[in-house]
Design a protein around this motif. Structure first.
Motif, PDB file in Angstrom:
ATOM      1  N   ALA A 222       0.823  -1.208   0.000  1.00 23.69           N
ATOM      2  CA  ALA A 222       0.000   0.000   0.000  1.00 23.69           C
ATOM      3  C   ALA A 222       0.858   1.260   0.000  1.00 23.69           C
ATOM      4  O   ALA A 222       0.528   2.249  -0.670  1.00 23.69           O
ATOM      5  CB  ALA A 222      -0.936  -0.015   1.203  1.00 23.69           C
ATOM      6  N   ALA A 223       1.956   1.233   0.740  1.00 25.57           N
ATOM      7  CA  ALA A 223       2.826   2.399   0.774  1.00 25.57           C
ATOM      8  C   ALA A 223       3.534   2.625  -0.561  1.00 25.57           C
ATOM      9  O   ALA A 223       3.918   3.756  -0.877  1.00 25.57           O
ATOM     10  CB  ALA A 223       3.857   2.243   1.891  1.00 25.57           C
ATOM     11  N   GLY A 224       3.689   1.574  -1.344  1.00 21.76           N
ATOM     12  CA  GLY A 224       4.401   1.700  -2.614  1.00 21.76           C
ATOM     13  C   GLY A 224       3.525   1.980  -3.815  1.00 21.76           C
ATOM     14  O   GLY A 224       3.996   1.873  -4.958  1.00 21.76           O
ATOM     15  N   VAL A 225       2.260   2.324  -3.595  1.00 21.81           N
ATOM     16  CA  VAL A 225       1.385   2.653  -4.727  1.00 21.81           C
ATOM     17  C   VAL A 225       1.918   3.909  -5.409  1.00 21.81           C
ATOM     18  O   VAL A 225       2.131   4.933  -4.747  1.00 21.81           O
ATOM     19  CB  VAL A 225      -0.069   2.874  -4.256  1.00 21.81           C
ATOM     20  CG1 VAL A 225      -0.939   3.319  -5.425  1.00 21.81           C
ATOM     21  CG2 VAL A 225      -0.621   1.600  -3.640  1.00 21.81           C
ATOM     22  N   PRO A 226       2.160   3.879  -6.703  1.00 24.72           N
ATOM     23  CA  PRO A 226       2.654   5.080  -7.397  1.00 24.72           C
ATOM     24  C   PRO A 226       1.688   6.255  -7.258  1.00 24.72           C
ATOM     25  O   PRO A 226       0.473   6.074  -7.145  1.00 24.72           O
ATOM     26  CB  PRO A 226       2.777   4.619  -8.853  1.00 24.72           C
ATOM     27  CG  PRO A 226       2.896   3.140  -8.780  1.00 24.72           C
ATOM     28  CD  PRO A 226       2.079   2.720  -7.608  1.00 24.72           C
ATOM     29  N   LYS A 227       2.228   7.451  -7.271  1.00 23.23           N
ATOM     30  CA  LYS A 227       1.421   8.650  -7.073  1.00 23.23           C
ATOM     31  C   LYS A 227       0.359   8.799  -8.140  1.00 23.23           C
ATOM     32  O   LYS A 227      -0.763   9.238  -7.865  1.00 23.23           O
ATOM     33  CB  LYS A 227       2.334   9.874  -7.052  1.00 23.23           C
ATOM     34  CG  LYS A 227       1.613  11.178  -6.729  1.00 23.23           C
ATOM     35  CD  LYS A 227       2.599  12.336  -6.647  1.00 23.23           C
ATOM     36  CE  LYS A 227       1.879  13.639  -6.308  1.00 23.23           C
ATOM     37  NZ  LYS A 227       2.836  14.779  -6.199  1.00 23.23           N
ATOM     38  N   VAL A 228       0.657   8.391  -9.366  1.00 26.23           N
ATOM     39  CA  VAL A 228      -0.307   8.555 -10.462  1.00 26.23           C
ATOM     40  C   VAL A 228      -1.509   7.635 -10.303  1.00 26.23           C
ATOM     41  O   VAL A 228      -2.549   7.862 -10.927  1.00 26.23           O
ATOM     42  CB  VAL A 228       0.377   8.301 -11.822  1.00 26.23           C
ATOM     43  CG1 VAL A 228       1.433   9.351 -12.093  1.00 26.23           C
ATOM     44  CG2 VAL A 228       0.995   6.899 -11.869  1.00 26.23           C
ATOM     45  N   LEU A 229      -1.385   6.589  -9.480  1.00 27.70           N
ATOM     46  CA  LEU A 229      -2.477   5.648  -9.291  1.00 27.70           C
ATOM     47  C   LEU A 229      -3.340   5.968  -8.075  1.00 27.70           C
ATOM     48  O   LEU A 229      -4.426   5.391  -7.929  1.00 27.70           O
ATOM     49  CB  LEU A 229      -1.930   4.222  -9.141  1.00 27.70           C
ATOM     50  CG  LEU A 229      -1.115   3.663 -10.313  1.00 27.70           C
ATOM     51  CD1 LEU A 229      -0.644   2.259  -9.991  1.00 27.70           C
ATOM     52  CD2 LEU A 229      -1.922   3.685 -11.606  1.00 27.70           C
ATOM     53  N   ARG A 230      -2.877   6.848  -7.215  1.00 20.58           N
ATOM     54  CA  ARG A 230      -3.584   7.076  -5.955  1.00 20.58           C
ATOM     55  C   ARG A 230      -4.914   7.788  -6.137  1.00 20.58           C
ATOM     56  O   ARG A 230      -5.727   7.812  -5.218  1.00 20.58           O
ATOM     57  CB  ARG A 230      -2.703   7.854  -4.989  1.00 20.58           C
ATOM     58  CG  ARG A 230      -1.504   7.049  -4.486  1.00 20.58           C
ATOM     59  CD  ARG A 230      -0.786   7.732  -3.356  1.00 20.58           C
ATOM     60  NE  ARG A 230       0.284   6.900  -2.842  1.00 20.58           N
ATOM     61  CZ  ARG A 230       0.125   5.955  -1.917  1.00 20.58           C
ATOM     62  NH1 ARG A 230      -1.081   5.739  -1.417  1.00 20.58           N
ATOM     63  NH2 ARG A 230       1.147   5.244  -1.487  1.00 20.58           N
ATOM     64  N   GLN A 231      -5.155   8.368  -7.311  1.00 16.16           N
ATOM     65  CA  GLN A 231      -6.428   9.048  -7.536  1.00 16.16           C
ATOM     66  C   GLN A 231      -7.571   8.074  -7.785  1.00 16.16           C
ATOM     67  O   GLN A 231      -8.731   8.434  -7.660  1.00 16.16           O
ATOM     68  CB  GLN A 231      -6.293  10.004  -8.750  1.00 16.16           C
ATOM     69  CG  GLN A 231      -5.172  11.009  -8.640  1.00 16.16           C
ATOM     70  CD  GLN A 231      -5.338  11.941  -7.451  1.00 16.16           C
ATOM     71  OE1 GLN A 231      -6.452  12.403  -7.161  1.00 16.16           O
ATOM     72  NE2 GLN A 231      -4.242  12.219  -6.749  1.00 16.16           N
ATOM     73  N   ASP A 232      -7.246   6.844  -8.131  1.00 14.14           N
ATOM     74  CA  ASP A 232      -8.250   5.847  -8.504  1.00 14.14           C
ATOM     75  C   ASP A 232      -8.241   4.714  -7.476  1.00 14.14           C
ATOM     76  O   ASP A 232      -7.241   3.997  -7.362  1.00 14.14           O
ATOM     77  CB  ASP A 232      -7.948   5.305  -9.899  1.00 14.14           C
ATOM     78  CG  ASP A 232      -8.991   4.297 -10.373  1.00 14.14           C
ATOM     79  OD1 ASP A 232      -9.976   4.068  -9.646  1.00 14.14           O
ATOM     80  OD2 ASP A 232      -8.815   3.735 -11.466  1.00 14.14           O
ATOM     81  N   PRO A 233      -9.321   4.515  -6.719  1.00 12.49           N
ATOM     82  CA  PRO A 233      -9.326   3.430  -5.724  1.00 12.49           C
ATOM     83  C   PRO A 233      -9.196   2.048  -6.364  1.00 12.49           C
ATOM     84  O   PRO A 233      -8.622   1.131  -5.758  1.00 12.49           O
ATOM     85  CB  PRO A 233     -10.667   3.602  -5.011  1.00 12.49           C
ATOM     86  CG  PRO A 233     -11.523   4.366  -5.969  1.00 12.49           C
ATOM     87  CD  PRO A 233     -10.590   5.255  -6.720  1.00 12.49           C
ATOM     88  N   GLY A 234      -9.728   1.877  -7.579  1.00  9.24           N
ATOM     89  CA  GLY A 234      -9.567   0.596  -8.257  1.00  9.24           C
ATOM     90  C   GLY A 234      -8.121   0.308  -8.594  1.00  9.24           C
ATOM     91  O   GLY A 234      -7.643  -0.828  -8.459  1.00  9.24           O
ATOM     92  N   ALA A 235      -7.373   1.344  -9.030  1.00  7.03           N
ATOM     93  CA  ALA A 235      -5.959   1.167  -9.330  1.00  7.03           C
ATOM     94  C   ALA A 235      -5.163   0.860  -8.067  1.00  7.03           C
ATOM     95  O   ALA A 235      -4.220   0.064  -8.090  1.00  7.03           O
ATOM     96  CB  ALA A 235      -5.417   2.416 -10.016  1.00  7.03           C
ATOM     97  N   VAL A 236      -5.543   1.476  -6.945  1.00  6.75           N
ATOM     98  CA  VAL A 236      -4.878   1.177  -5.679  1.00  6.75           C
ATOM     99  C   VAL A 236      -5.110  -0.287  -5.288  1.00  6.75           C
ATOM    100  O   VAL A 236      -4.169  -0.998  -4.904  1.00  6.75           O
ATOM    101  CB  VAL A 236      -5.391   2.117  -4.572  1.00  6.75           C
ATOM    102  CG1 VAL A 236      -4.823   1.705  -3.211  1.00  6.75           C
ATOM    103  CG2 VAL A 236      -5.007   3.559  -4.884  1.00  6.75           C
TER     104      VAL A 236
END
Length: 496
Positions: free
Chosen positions: A451-465
């Motif tokens: 969870a801490a390593g989720v790229p910044k560009v993906l954090r806007q989308d809960p599905g991508a997280v």
């Protein structure tokens, strides 16, 4: 004894050359080189040698064949999935007939599927080239279509030199570099041909080949003009009959799992609600046992939101039925007592004891107010949520509590926390931790790191997280390192 040695052809011992006049055995005091009589017998021709060597050679060949079949069938019996069994069958058959490449087409005659085509030494593009040949021009295609007189194996010893074959077959063979093929049908309940069957598939006048349970066909390819020996054809035929029965069992098991997974999907929300201030996404990975992991999200009065996730012990139809009842009960209790998660889970505990007295389940219910970004939650033996964002990634501290159905009366205090703008709260079932194959502490650490390593560009989308966490936490093959698999459910809520 290895497979390669086991499938080596044992040629029968030929007739001995002509023997000279017999000599007496060497006995003490007698020189056998000195003739007993001045009249020697004329040389004899055509007298066979003692049959012992021939019998021993034949017995050694039979033992070798039986050992080979035992090894191969044991390896096939050890496969527990349809894909692994298909691959094992293709590899073992290639060793038996002495081929380096091949393909296997699974296409059950009842039309219920699944249908698959796998290759050995062939890329997806090469398999595509082979499939461009009309089915009616191939032995396996005619068998799969149920055409008459197609139930016996068929060898094409010289594809490029056979004018009777379809030109498309020769063109594809020349392009892919194979010159001969051997096709073995796969069917349950197939009868042995009563007439003699040679390597080319010719049968006697009263030969029959009932294929009441057509499953598919295997085709092995030779780089040079060739065809398997009669002994090799017999071995691969015996192996294919056993393999077809094993495939039929795995096929029914996979169909049952697919049906159970479809039922489980129907018991879950078809779509998630849209509430201002929060975005939702859910992911579910069903295990082969189709357990009772579930999630739910329902809109409540005053733009509130109820989020729930849980897991029912066991697997199969009983777990699915219990999952459906618990989810339906929680939705009713959430509407009546949504602001009090403890009351919701207490009512759920009573429902479980009345409807599933021998079952146990974990559950977590959260009452969310997106406009205030507040969450009040209570858990019953469930794993704590994980909140992650650009500035923090941490587990939400929840009170210790027993699973539902474990105590005579369940009750545990609720907790409240406030996610920051842009943070995502992950609710997940215990299967996510167990599939890692690690200890409990290491599994939690692995989840935290993912969870801490989720790229910044993906954090806007809960599905991508959620997708990133699943890809990072779970092994590449979707199973844990011990070989077992469990359901996994993830519910992600991103607060604006």
């Amino acid at each position: 004894m290895g497979v390669c040695d086991a499938i080596r052809h044992n040629a029968p011992v030929g007739k001995p050359t002509a023997m000279s006049a017999p000599h007496l055995p060497k006995v003490a005091g007698i020189d056998p080189m000195v003739p007993v009589s001045t009249h020697t017998a004329a040389p004899t021709e055509g007298i066979p040698s003692a049959p012992g060597a021939f019998i021993q050679d034949r017995l050694a060949g039979w033992v070798s064949d039986l050992t080979t079949l035992h090894e191969l069938t044991e390896r096939l019996a050890g496969t527990s999935t349809l894909d692994s069994a298909l691959h094992e069958l293709l590899v073992a058959g290639a060793a038996l007939v002495g081929a380096a490449r091949g393909l296997l087409v699974l296409e059950p005659a009842d039309g219920r599927g699944p249908s698959r085509t796998i290759g050995l030494g062939l890329s997806h593009a090469e398999l595509g080239h082979i499939e461009t040949v009309p089915r009616s021009a191939t032995a396996y295609g005619r068998f799969l279509d149920g055409l008459p007189d197609t139930g016996a194996p068929l060898a094409s010893p010289d594809i490029l030199g056979d004018p009777g074959l379809d030109p498309g077959c020769r063109e594809v063979a020349a392009r892919l570099g194979y010159a001969a093929s051997y096709t073995q049908p796969l069917a349950t309940g197939a009868a042995e041909a009563s007439g003699a069957t040679g390597a080319t598939g010719a049968t006697g006048p009263d030969a029959t080949a009932r294929t009441t349970g057509r499953l598919g066909a295997a085709v092995w390819l030779y780089d040079e003009p060739a065809e398997p020996l009669e002994r090799q054809c017999h071995l691969v035929g015996v192996y294919a009959r056993y393999a077809a029965e094993h495939l039929a069992r795995l096929l029914e098991l996979e169909r049952a799992r697919a049906d159970a997974a479809a039922v489980a999907e129907e018991l879950l929300p078809s779509r998630l609600p849209r509430i201002p201030g929060v975005r939702l996404a859910a992911r579910r990975r069903a295990g082969p046992g189709t357990g009772g992991d579930w999630y739910d999200a329902l809109p409540l009065p005053d733009n509130a939101l109820g989020l729930a996730i849980g897991s029912v012990g066991g697997s199969g139809p009983a777990a699915l039925a219990a999952m459906g009842r618990l989810r339906a009960g929680l939705r009713a209790y959430a509407v009546m007592e949504g602001e009090d998660p403890v009351a919701v889970l207490s009512d759920l505990e009573l429902l479980l004891r009345m409807t599933e007295p021998s079952a146990a389940a974990t559950a977590l219910y959260a009452y969310c107010e997106p406009d205030r970004r507040t969450i009040v939650l209570a858990g019953a033996g469930h794993t704590p949520p994980l909140v992650t964002g650009e500035r923090r990634t941490e587990f939400v501290e929840t009170t210790l509590s027993a699973p539902l159905g474990m105590l005579s009366c369940w009750e545990a205090p609720s907790v409240e926390f406030t996610p920051r703008p842009g943070e995502t709260v992950l609710f997940y079932t215990d299967g996510l931790l167990r599939r890692t194959g690690d200890t409990r502490d290491r599994a939690f650490a692995r989840l935290h790191a993912a969870a801490a390593g989720v790229p910044k560009v993906l954090r806007q989308d809960p599905g991508a997280v959620a997708d990133h966490v699943l890809r990072t936490v779970l092994p590449a093959d979707g199973t844990d390192r011990s070989g077992a698999t469990e359901d996994v459910a993830v519910l992600a809520a991103r607060f604006d």
